[in-house]
Scaffold this motif. Structure first.
Motif, PDB file in Angstrom:
ATOM      1  N   VAL A  70       0.872  -1.168   0.000  1.00  0.00           N
ATOM      2  CA  VAL A  70       0.000   0.000   0.000  1.00  0.00           C
ATOM      3  C   VAL A  70       0.916   1.226   0.000  1.00  0.00           C
ATOM      4  CG1 VAL A  70      -1.850   1.243   1.186  1.00  0.00           C
ATOM      5  CG2 VAL A  70      -1.722  -1.265   1.364  1.00  0.00           C
ATOM      6  N   GLU A  71       0.679   2.140  -0.933  1.00  0.00           N
ATOM      7  CA  GLU A  71       1.494   3.343  -1.043  1.00  0.00           C
ATOM      8  C   GLU A  71       0.602   4.554  -1.256  1.00  0.00           C
ATOM      9  OE1 GLU A  71       4.277   2.813  -4.264  1.00  0.00           O
ATOM     10  OE2 GLU A  71       5.458   1.324  -3.150  1.00  0.00           O
ATOM     11  N   LEU A  72       1.146   5.713  -0.956  1.00  0.00           N
ATOM     12  CA  LEU A  72       0.485   6.976  -1.264  1.00  0.00           C
ATOM     13  C   LEU A  72       0.980   7.415  -2.634  1.00  0.00           C
ATOM     14  CD1 LEU A  72       0.897   8.732   2.199  1.00  0.00           C
ATOM     15  CD2 LEU A  72      -1.024   7.350   1.362  1.00  0.00           C
ATOM     16  N   HIS A  73       0.052   7.737  -3.532  1.00  0.00           N
ATOM     17  CA  HIS A  73       0.394   8.087  -4.912  1.00  0.00           C
ATOM     18  C   HIS A  73      -0.272   9.384  -5.328  1.00  0.00           C
ATOM     19  CE1 HIS A  73       1.662   3.965  -6.801  1.00  0.00           C
ATOM     20  NE2 HIS A  73       2.275   4.200  -5.654  1.00  0.00           N
ATOM     21  N   THR A  74       0.252   9.961  -6.391  1.00  0.00           N
ATOM     22  CA  THR A  74      -0.390  11.061  -7.089  1.00  0.00           C
ATOM     23  C   THR A  74      -0.034  10.964  -8.560  1.00  0.00           C
ATOM     24  OG1 THR A  74      -0.911  13.418  -6.986  1.00  0.00           O
ATOM     25  CG2 THR A  74       1.433  12.819  -6.858  1.00  0.00           C
ATOM     26  N   HIS A  75      -0.619  11.812  -9.361  1.00  0.00           N
ATOM     27  CA  HIS A  75      -0.304  11.877 -10.783  1.00  0.00           C
ATOM     28  C   HIS A  75       0.520  13.127 -11.049  1.00  0.00           C
ATOM     29  CE1 HIS A  75      -3.791   9.116 -11.063  1.00  0.00           C
ATOM     30  NE2 HIS A  75      -3.081   8.614 -12.032  1.00  0.00           N
ATOM     31  N   ALA A 115       6.402  15.709 -21.626  1.00  0.00           N
ATOM     32  CA  ALA A 115       5.670  15.393 -22.855  1.00  0.00           C
ATOM     33  C   ALA A 115       4.159  15.534 -22.661  1.00  0.00           C
ATOM     34  CB  ALA A 115       6.008  13.976 -23.309  1.00  0.00           C
ATOM     35  N   GLY A 116       3.740  15.954 -21.465  1.00  0.00           N
ATOM     36  CA  GLY A 116       2.326  16.142 -21.193  1.00  0.00           C
ATOM     37  C   GLY A 116       1.591  14.868 -20.817  1.00  0.00           C
ATOM     38  N   VAL A 117       2.344  13.814 -20.498  1.00  0.00           N
ATOM     39  CA  VAL A 117       1.745  12.520 -20.138  1.00  0.00           C
ATOM     40  C   VAL A 117       1.645  12.417 -18.622  1.00  0.00           C
ATOM     41  CG1 VAL A 117       2.034  10.009 -20.273  1.00  0.00           C
ATOM     42  CG2 VAL A 117       2.704  11.459 -22.211  1.00  0.00           C
ATOM     43  N   ALA A 118       0.464  12.026 -18.150  1.00  0.00           N
ATOM     44  CA  ALA A 118       0.262  11.837 -16.710  1.00  0.00           C
ATOM     45  C   ALA A 118       0.863  10.506 -16.285  1.00  0.00           C
ATOM     46  CB  ALA A 118      -1.228  11.861 -16.378  1.00  0.00           C
ATOM     47  N   LYS A 119       1.675  10.547 -15.251  1.00  0.00           N
ATOM     48  CA  LYS A 119       2.299   9.345 -14.709  1.00  0.00           C
ATOM     49  C   LYS A 119       1.996   9.276 -13.223  1.00  0.00           C
ATOM     50  CE  LYS A 119       5.678   8.693 -18.105  1.00  0.00           C
ATOM     51  NZ  LYS A 119       5.839   7.470 -18.780  1.00  0.00           N
ATOM     52  N   MET A 120       1.723   8.062 -12.756  1.00  0.00           N
ATOM     53  CA  MET A 120       1.481   7.863 -11.337  1.00  0.00           C
ATOM     54  C   MET A 120       2.831   7.749 -10.630  1.00  0.00           C
ATOM     55  SD  MET A 120      -1.200   5.207  -9.618  1.00  0.00           S
ATOM     56  CE  MET A 120      -1.043   4.189 -11.026  1.00  0.00           C
ATOM     57  N   VAL A 121       2.975   8.456  -9.497  1.00  0.00           N
ATOM     58  CA  VAL A 121       4.226   8.417  -8.734  1.00  0.00           C
ATOM     59  C   VAL A 121       3.934   8.194  -7.251  1.00  0.00           C
ATOM     60  CG1 VAL A 121       5.530   9.851 -10.347  1.00  0.00           C
ATOM     61  CG2 VAL A 121       4.275  10.932  -8.495  1.00  0.00           C
ATOM     62  N   ARG A 167      -9.782  10.738  -7.618  1.00  0.00           N
ATOM     63  CA  ARG A 167      -9.391  10.112  -8.872  1.00  0.00           C
ATOM     64  C   ARG A 167      -8.680  11.134  -9.747  1.00  0.00           C
ATOM     65  NH1 ARG A 167     -14.969   7.180 -10.232  1.00  0.00           N
ATOM     66  NH2 ARG A 167     -13.914   6.602 -12.151  1.00  0.00           N
ATOM     67  N   GLY A 168      -7.533  10.715 -10.295  1.00  0.00           N
ATOM     68  CA  GLY A 168      -6.736  11.619 -11.114  1.00  0.00           C
ATOM     69  C   GLY A 168      -5.793  12.482 -10.304  1.00  0.00           C
ATOM     70  N   GLY A 169      -5.771  12.299  -8.985  1.00  0.00           N
ATOM     71  CA  GLY A 169      -4.910  13.097  -8.111  1.00  0.00           C
ATOM     72  C   GLY A 169      -4.307  12.220  -7.023  1.00  0.00           C
ATOM     73  N   ALA A 170      -4.161  12.778  -5.845  1.00  0.00           N
ATOM     74  CA  ALA A 170      -3.621  12.037  -4.702  1.00  0.00           C
ATOM     75  C   ALA A 170      -4.568  10.899  -4.348  1.00  0.00           C
ATOM     76  CB  ALA A 170      -3.452  12.973  -3.510  1.00  0.00           C
ATOM     77  N   HIS A 171      -4.008   9.742  -3.991  1.00  0.00           N
ATOM     78  CA  HIS A 171      -4.830   8.593  -3.628  1.00  0.00           C
ATOM     79  C   HIS A 171      -3.990   7.569  -2.874  1.00  0.00           C
ATOM     80  CE1 HIS A 171      -3.109   7.724  -7.609  1.00  0.00           C
ATOM     81  NE2 HIS A 171      -3.100   6.459  -7.235  1.00  0.00           N
ATOM     82  N   VAL A 172      -4.668   6.620  -2.238  1.00  0.00           N
ATOM     83  CA  VAL A 172      -4.016   5.470  -1.624  1.00  0.00           C
ATOM     84  C   VAL A 172      -4.032   4.365  -2.674  1.00  0.00           C
ATOM     85  CG1 VAL A 172      -4.132   3.739   0.212  1.00  0.00           C
ATOM     86  CG2 VAL A 172      -4.763   6.114   0.702  1.00  0.00           C
TER      87      VAL A 172
END
Length: 160
Positions: free
Chosen positions: A70-75, A80-86, A104-109
């Motif tokens: 389980v990690e904390l992620h965001t986009h 290049a304008g590509v959304a990547k989850m980090v 959704r599309g932002g910060a999430h678990v």
């Protein structure tokens, strides 16, 4: 009251105050989790976290037995304008007296290596860990039917 009774009452009060303290500082609203289908190996949780204290706090991690990690992620949008989850190792600041939305599309678990895909209405155990408030243990429903009402994009449609 004897010394023994006083010590017992004090100790009991301290032990019982710890979960209440987190509940008095952090309030979690509208929490739900989703995975993308029957063969899903990953899922995500979304919610609104309110910090009702007068001190900033930070969501530093989350745990659950529904997945291997389980990690904390965001986009993030790359050059290049590509959304990547980090993975956001430092967590998310929850400002004093304010709310922070995991959406959704932002910060999430992020749940990786799901043991089983989430089912509609299934209650999933999740523990949120805060820098100051400590642990907030909760169950959130699996909601595979919820539509994104806020225009934040669908987690499942993003590229990694």
């Amino acid at each position: 009251m004897s010394l023994k009774s006083t010590l017992f009452a004090t100790l009991t009060g301290c032990v019982l105050a710890v979960p209440a303290l987190a509940a008095d500082i952090i309030v979690v609203d509208d929490a739900y989790a989703r995975s993308s289908g029957k063969a899903a190996k990953a899922g995500a949780a979304f919610m609104v976290i309110q910090n009702i204290s007068d001190t900033d706090d930070r969501l530093i991690s989350a745990t659950s037995d529904v997945s291997a990690r389980v990690e904390l992620h965001t986009h993030m949008i790359d050059d290049a304008g590509v959304a990547k989850m980090v993975h956001v190792e430092e967590g998310f600041v929850i400002p004093a007296g304010e709310s922070f939305a995991l959406k959704r599309g932002g910060a999430h678990v992020m749940f990786m290596g799901l043991k089983d895909p989430f089912e509609q209405g299934e209650m999933l155990p999740v523990t949120l860990v805060f820098e100051n408030a400590g642990e907030v243990v909760m169950e959130m429903p699996g909601d595979l039917e919820r539509q994104d009402k806020h225009g934040h994009g669908d987690h499942g449609s993003r590229s990694n």
